[in-house]
Scaffold this motif. Sequence first.
Motif: not given
Length: 115
Positions: A50, A52, A96-98, A102-105
């Motif tokens: 991951v 940032s 993946y991202c935030s 909120k988290t998204y896939w």
Amino acid sequence: QVQLVESGGGLVQAGGSLRLSCAASGSIFRLNAMGWFRQAPGKQRELVAVMSSRGTTNYADSLKGRFTISRDNAKNMVYLQMNSLKPEDTAVYYCYCSVDGKTYWGKGTLVTVSS
């Protein structure tokens, strides 16, 4: 809403390389972390790497030195360069991202490493 679309998966022989790409679109005005997880058959989803928005990285210890994450903030893209692939790297790789907590896939891209 945020959409993530992965590409670059496929079949590769052990020792080979692949580069995964992921494009983020939608409501991504404040896109924070982006990265990759993977899920092998019969196993739980696990962290790969991951990054940032400022470039800080976090890798799974077992993958350091073989996998490299990079990111193009201008294009809302994240990449995963995978080298010296092993059969145990076979998995579905999920982007993946935030955004705003909120988290998204993404839907995932299959990587198969043959021995």
